[in-house]
Design a protein around this motif. Sequence first.
Motif, short mmCIF file in Angstrom:
data_model
loop_
_atom_site.label_atom_id
_atom_site.label_comp_id
_atom_site.label_asym_id
_atom_site.label_seq_id
_atom_site.Cartn_x
_atom_site.Cartn_y
_atom_site.Cartn_z
N LEU A 72 0.93 -1.29 0.02
CA LEU A 72 -0.01 -0.02 0.08
C LEU A 72 0.87 1.39 0.09
N LYS A 73 1.92 1.03 0.69
CA LYS A 73 2.72 2.32 0.93
C LYS A 73 3.48 2.73 -0.74
N GLN A 74 3.56 1.41 -1.28
CA GLN A 74 4.19 1.73 -2.77
C GLN A 74 3.15 2.67 -3.60
N ALA A 75 1.95 2.14 -3.60
CA ALA A 75 1.05 2.98 -4.31
C ALA A 75 0.62 4.41 -3.92
N LYS A 76 0.88 4.41 -2.43
CA LYS A 76 0.46 5.83 -1.86
C LYS A 76 1.70 6.72 -2.25
N SER A 77 3.04 6.30 -2.68
CA SER A 77 4.01 6.98 -2.64
C SER A 77 3.89 7.58 -4.19
N ALA A 78 3.16 6.84 -5.01
CA ALA A 78 2.95 7.25 -6.24
C ALA A 78 1.71 8.20 -6.63
N HIS A 79 0.83 8.35 -5.71
CA HIS A 79 -0.40 8.93 -6.10
C HIS A 79 -0.90 9.99 -4.60
N TYR A 80 -1.61 10.87 -5.23
CA TYR A 80 -2.04 11.75 -4.06
C TYR A 80 -3.54 11.62 -3.66
N VAL A 81 -4.13 10.84 -4.44
CA VAL A 81 -5.40 10.11 -4.11
C VAL A 81 -5.51 8.85 -4.62
N LEU A 82 -6.07 7.99 -3.77
CA LEU A 82 -6.50 6.67 -4.24
C LEU A 82 -7.88 6.14 -3.77
N ASN A 83 -8.29 5.55 -4.74
CA ASN A 83 -9.87 4.81 -4.51
C ASN A 83 -9.70 3.44 -4.86
N LEU A 84 -10.52 2.63 -4.19
CA LEU A 84 -10.72 1.27 -3.99
C LEU A 84 -12.10 0.62 -3.92
N TRP A 85 -12.31 -0.46 -4.32
CA TRP A 85 -13.59 -1.16 -4.01
C TRP A 85 -13.10 -2.27 -3.24
N THR A 86 -13.98 -2.68 -2.21
CA THR A 86 -13.81 -3.99 -1.57
C THR A 86 -15.22 -4.55 -1.17
N PHE A 87 -15.38 -5.71 -0.90
CA PHE A 87 -16.95 -6.34 -0.72
C PHE A 87 -17.33 -5.93 0.72
N ASP A 135 -20.71 -3.71 -2.23
CA ASP A 135 -19.45 -3.60 -2.12
C ASP A 135 -19.38 -2.06 -1.63
N VAL A 136 -18.30 -1.62 -1.23
CA VAL A 136 -18.14 -0.10 -0.51
C VAL A 136 -16.92 0.50 -1.41
N LEU A 137 -16.98 1.63 -1.61
CA LEU A 137 -15.77 2.35 -2.41
C LEU A 137 -15.09 3.19 -1.20
N TYR A 138 -13.95 2.99 -1.05
CA TYR A 138 -12.92 3.70 -0.14
C TYR A 138 -11.97 4.77 -1.06
N GLU A 139 -11.78 5.73 -0.14
CA GLU A 139 -10.85 6.99 -0.86
C GLU A 139 -9.76 7.11 0.44
N TRP A 140 -8.75 7.52 -0.15
CA TRP A 140 -7.51 7.93 0.56
C TRP A 140 -6.88 9.27 -0.05
N CYS A 141 -6.90 10.20 0.84
CA CYS A 141 -6.00 11.45 0.12
C CYS A 141 -4.74 11.56 0.91
N ARG A 142 -3.78 12.08 0.16
CA ARG A 142 -2.63 12.55 1.04
C ARG A 142 -2.57 13.67 1.90
#
Length: 154
Positions: free
Chosen positions: A100-115, A147-154
């Motif tokens: 997850l840290k690898q993806a976060k270091s490359a982007h300022y915003v990340l979204n994902l779906w999980t059940f 499902d549920v949509l999640y969002e992360w912002c740096r």
Amino acid sequence: MEGLPVNEELTCRQLALKDMADASNVFRHAFDARLPWLASRHSPEEDLAFWSGYVFANCAIWGVGRQDELVGVIAFRENWIDQLYVLPQFQGQGIGARLLKQAKSAHYVLNLWTFQRNVGARHFYEAHGFLARRETDGAENDEREPDVLYEWCR
């Protein structure tokens, strides 16, 4: 396969097309173990075609493992995490957080779906700063699973 000893050296690297069989195997084993009500919806050949085709063509794919043993994998693209799986026997050892840290270091915003029923994944994402933004009845996903949509912002 057992969990890695605490002092075992793990490497994190970007995966190549030749690694997609291993990546699809991590996906299938982790998915089936954590979501048994959805297990085996696709054949190993279909999984490999998906990872070698769509995922590889559209995402940066990183893996964690030792030597030739891949134990975790993440696939991400601009603003999205498409896949994040760690073999069950290796969960709780920081591998998912490392990916997850690898993806976060490359982007300022990340979204994902999980059940919605994937409580372990939900707790993991929430512990790493993701916020639930929307829940659906699953009518628009392949599995027809809420499902549920999640969002992360740096």
